[in-house]
Design a protein around this motif. Sequence first.
Motif, mmCIF file in Angstrom:
data_model
loop_
_atom_site.group_PDB
_atom_site.id
_atom_site.type_symbol
_atom_site.label_atom_id
_atom_site.label_comp_id
_atom_site.label_asym_id
_atom_site.label_seq_id
_atom_site.Cartn_x
_atom_site.Cartn_y
_atom_site.Cartn_z
ATOM 1 N N ARG A 90 -4.758 -4.012 -9.823
ATOM 2 C CA ARG A 90 -4.077 -5.103 -9.128
ATOM 3 C C ARG A 90 -4.715 -6.445 -9.445
ATOM 4 O O ARG A 90 -4.027 -7.440 -9.710
ATOM 5 N N SER A 144 -2.740 -9.360 -11.703
ATOM 6 C CA SER A 144 -2.138 -10.433 -10.898
ATOM 7 C C SER A 144 -3.089 -11.597 -10.647
ATOM 8 O O SER A 144 -2.815 -12.428 -9.775
ATOM 9 N N SER A 188 -1.441 -15.271 -11.080
ATOM 10 C CA SER A 188 -0.397 -15.568 -10.099
ATOM 11 C C SER A 188 -0.960 -15.658 -8.686
ATOM 12 O O SER A 188 -0.521 -16.488 -7.876
#
Length: 458
Positions: A44, A48, A51
């Motif tokens: 994760r 990510s 972002s």
Amino acid sequence: MTDLTTLLEVGGPVAALGGGAAYTRARHPAAYWSAVGGPISTVRLLSSYGSVMEACGLTVAPSRLRVLAVKATTRREIRPVPPRRGILRPTSTGLRLRLRLAPGQEPADVAASAERLRHAWGVHAVYVTTVKPGLVELRLVGYDVLRRVRMPRKTGGGFLKVPVALREDAMPFVRDYRTVPHQLTLGATLSGKSMYLRHLITGLAPQPVALVGIDCKRGVELAPFAARLSALATDPDEAAELLPVLVKEMEGRYDLIKERQGIAPCTPDEEITSDIWGLPESERPTPIVLFVDEVAELFLTATRKDEERRDEMVTQLIRLAQLGRAAGIYLEVCGQRFGAELGKGATMLRAQLTGRVCHRVNDEASAKMALGDIAPEAVYAACSIAPEMPGLAVAGDTSGGWSRIRTPYLSLADAAAVCQGTADLAPDVPALKTFRPAVPVHPVEAPAPVVRPRPVTD
């Protein structure tokens, strides 16, 4: 029918696997994190990162050189730049990640987004520490380490340093007497205060330190450790005799410092800024740690004569707290209740106690007395400790920092065995010889280990 049979054949193992994962997560969170939670959170984070940083407002506009390079080489959209990420390092309790802050950012910006980062990357908590200007470290904790305390192998102990509990960020809480000389520890009955005290005593027992106890509950808390104590007072009358001896010992050490450094004998003790650690090792007096259990018993009075004795003892405690550090005398003041209503000198004594540890207390006033003057926001955390979490406490100091900690379980028998096994290490302090507790000799089948491996609290 065939499809249903196939579904049942496949669904059985999947359900068993899911049930096993849920059981492991509940009963063995460390194993679950290493096998399942850690890899998922790592994926994760890596997928990510950009972002998430942008959503948290932790990106900045790219430099002109970067804009020109992007325009010259590609036709990609020019996006804001997140903090430069270092190597992701997994640990047994979570992940560690260092960030190089962009120009114009500060560590407080990252700390303000810690809760968002926690949810985005699926971890229990995120803590931010400053490594140096422009560089911060994110410590991601994968599960609640305070639910089942497991002390790390490297705890950072040493001389006058005792790893006594585990912090909520999975780091050991070390009681360092050289840095925080005096401390106030509060806790109601069955809150874990006695467990905290046991770890302190067993941690100091193998060290060349004189341990002195004042336990006005007839010695029920400190008497099991009498084999390692250099002095013990079990009621206010004995405490009234012991405290003047400690004050006189402190004054004698100041005279030794004056003599060694050539300071005039008429110089007040308050103006001497050095300490015993500047003396040669051959001349250095033995450090003394004074444990005061149920300090309120020293303040309570019933008669006029008791008031005079009380005022003398409180004055001597305050003198030890004000001047004892330089003489190598450290205070550990414990109690269930501590407030200004105890009488004259209570607030003054508290002001000299740099460290504060507050377990579950029965009233908000005690929590405010312990933490209100150094970290008002920690008072609410102390008042919200549940009774079914013994050993959980809020620790802070006069710098304003605070954190939740929990002490691992240590039985009274094990703590007493450690003190019995280190009884021969008790330093010889002539001034305290008359207060040395008499200890009956019991045959010991096997010596108790001084260092116990990785204590656990469930």
